[in-house]
Design a protein around this motif. Structure first.
Motif, mmCIF file in Angstrom:
data_model
loop_
_atom_site.group_PDB
_atom_site.id
_atom_site.type_symbol
_atom_site.label_atom_id
_atom_site.label_comp_id
_atom_site.label_asym_id
_atom_site.label_seq_id
_atom_site.Cartn_x
_atom_site.Cartn_y
_atom_site.Cartn_z
ATOM 1 N N UNK A 166 3.912 -3.265 18.915
ATOM 2 C CA UNK A 166 4.759 -4.455 18.813
ATOM 3 C C UNK A 166 4.802 -4.958 17.378
ATOM 4 N N UNK A 167 3.651 -4.919 16.687
ATOM 5 C CA UNK A 167 3.593 -5.415 15.312
ATOM 6 C C UNK A 167 2.353 -4.877 14.619
ATOM 7 N N UNK A 168 2.508 -4.522 13.359
ATOM 8 C CA UNK A 168 1.366 -4.206 12.507
ATOM 9 C C UNK A 168 0.909 -5.537 11.920
ATOM 10 N N UNK A 169 -0.368 -5.879 12.124
ATOM 11 C CA UNK A 169 -0.861 -7.185 11.691
ATOM 12 C C UNK A 169 -1.838 -7.117 10.535
ATOM 13 N N UNK A 170 -2.196 -5.911 10.098
ATOM 14 C CA UNK A 170 -3.097 -5.829 8.961
ATOM 15 C C UNK A 170 -3.363 -4.408 8.527
ATOM 16 N N UNK A 171 -3.825 -4.312 7.295
ATOM 17 C CA UNK A 171 -4.236 -3.026 6.744
ATOM 18 C C UNK A 171 -5.600 -3.206 6.086
ATOM 19 N N UNK A 172 -6.287 -2.096 5.921
ATOM 20 C CA UNK A 172 -7.611 -2.105 5.331
ATOM 21 C C UNK A 172 -7.746 -0.828 4.516
ATOM 22 N N UNK A 173 -8.108 -0.974 3.247
ATOM 23 C CA UNK A 173 -8.319 0.193 2.396
ATOM 24 C C UNK A 173 -9.733 0.709 2.597
ATOM 25 N N UNK A 174 -9.802 1.938 3.002
ATOM 26 C CA UNK A 174 -11.071 2.642 3.167
ATOM 27 C C UNK A 174 -10.858 3.981 2.473
ATOM 28 N N UNK A 175 -11.476 5.050 2.906
ATOM 29 C CA UNK A 175 -11.162 6.377 2.370
ATOM 30 C C UNK A 175 -9.868 6.815 3.047
ATOM 31 N N UNK A 176 -8.793 6.118 2.715
ATOM 32 C CA UNK A 176 -7.505 6.216 3.381
ATOM 33 C C UNK A 176 -7.097 4.805 3.733
ATOM 34 N N UNK A 177 -6.471 4.623 4.891
ATOM 35 C CA UNK A 177 -6.050 3.293 5.324
ATOM 36 C C UNK A 177 -6.304 3.129 6.809
ATOM 37 N N UNK A 178 -6.831 1.958 7.179
ATOM 38 C CA UNK A 178 -6.891 1.566 8.578
ATOM 39 C C UNK A 178 -5.732 0.612 8.823
#
Length: 187
Positions: free
Chosen positions: A126-138
């Motif tokens: 329905x919606x992307x509500x956040x991102x997180x930089x790790x060894x890539x992206x969450x």
């Protein structure tokens, strides 16, 4: 969806609310309706945060925002506090106003990879509500989720997808969102 947006706009126009809706994530019918919207609050300021806004539309009356509840991605991830203490878990970044309208190709690819081997559940973002930089992206997404078993009932979930720098993306967590509990929470 058009009716839901009309109700949202009616409830928030001429108010002090600075809400930008990402998606209507639930509704219940009473002598009218109560709709739950995941929103960015104060999206054009440095204080932007995610909230769930509950909007009531009673028959013959104007729609009104009846409550808002802060929505923190980390509240739905049971490993977050332990990982933060270990310094492993990166900070979640809420989606900004500029990012709201389009799904980036990287996310679409990650979703396809993460969902292709799912067995027993089906998720519709329905919606992307956040991102997180790790060894890539969450990626944190609000989804409609439904067990693929007969007579299964759909629920709203916060899911997290890990898209590593190399390799296949995967679903790393899934947590049902209890809208009734959120609606009754003190803010």
């Amino acid at each position: 969806p058009e009716t839901q947006m009309r109700i949202f706009n009616e409830a928030t126009e001429n108010t002090d609310y600075n809400l930008f809706p990402l998606a209507c994530i639930g509704s219940r019918v009473i002598a009218g309706s109560v709709n739950a919207y995941i929103c960015v609050n104060d999206y054009d300021t440095a204080n932007a945060k995610l909230v769930v806004a509950f909007i009531t539309k009673m028959s013959g009356q104007n729609a009104a925002v009846t409550s808002t509840v802060d929505f923190k991605i980390s509240d739905f991830n049971e490993n977050a506090s332990e990982s933060v203490e270990q310094g492993i878990y990166g900070a979640w970044t809420a989606i900004t106003n500029e990012e709201i309208d389009a799904m980036p190709q990287e996310l679409a690819t990650a979703l396809n990879q993460a969902f292709e081997d799912l067995d027993g559940m089906s998720y519709v973002p329905l919606a992307c509500v956040g991102t997180q930089s790790v060894a890539g992206t969450n990626y944190a997404l609000i989804c409609n989720g439904e067990a693929t078993a007969p007579n299964a009932k759909a629920n709203v979930y916060l899911i997290e997808i890990n898209a590593p720098l190399q390799g296949k993306a995967s679903l790393i967590s899934s947590c049902r969102i209890d809208l009734s509990a959120l609606e009754n929470a003190e803010n």
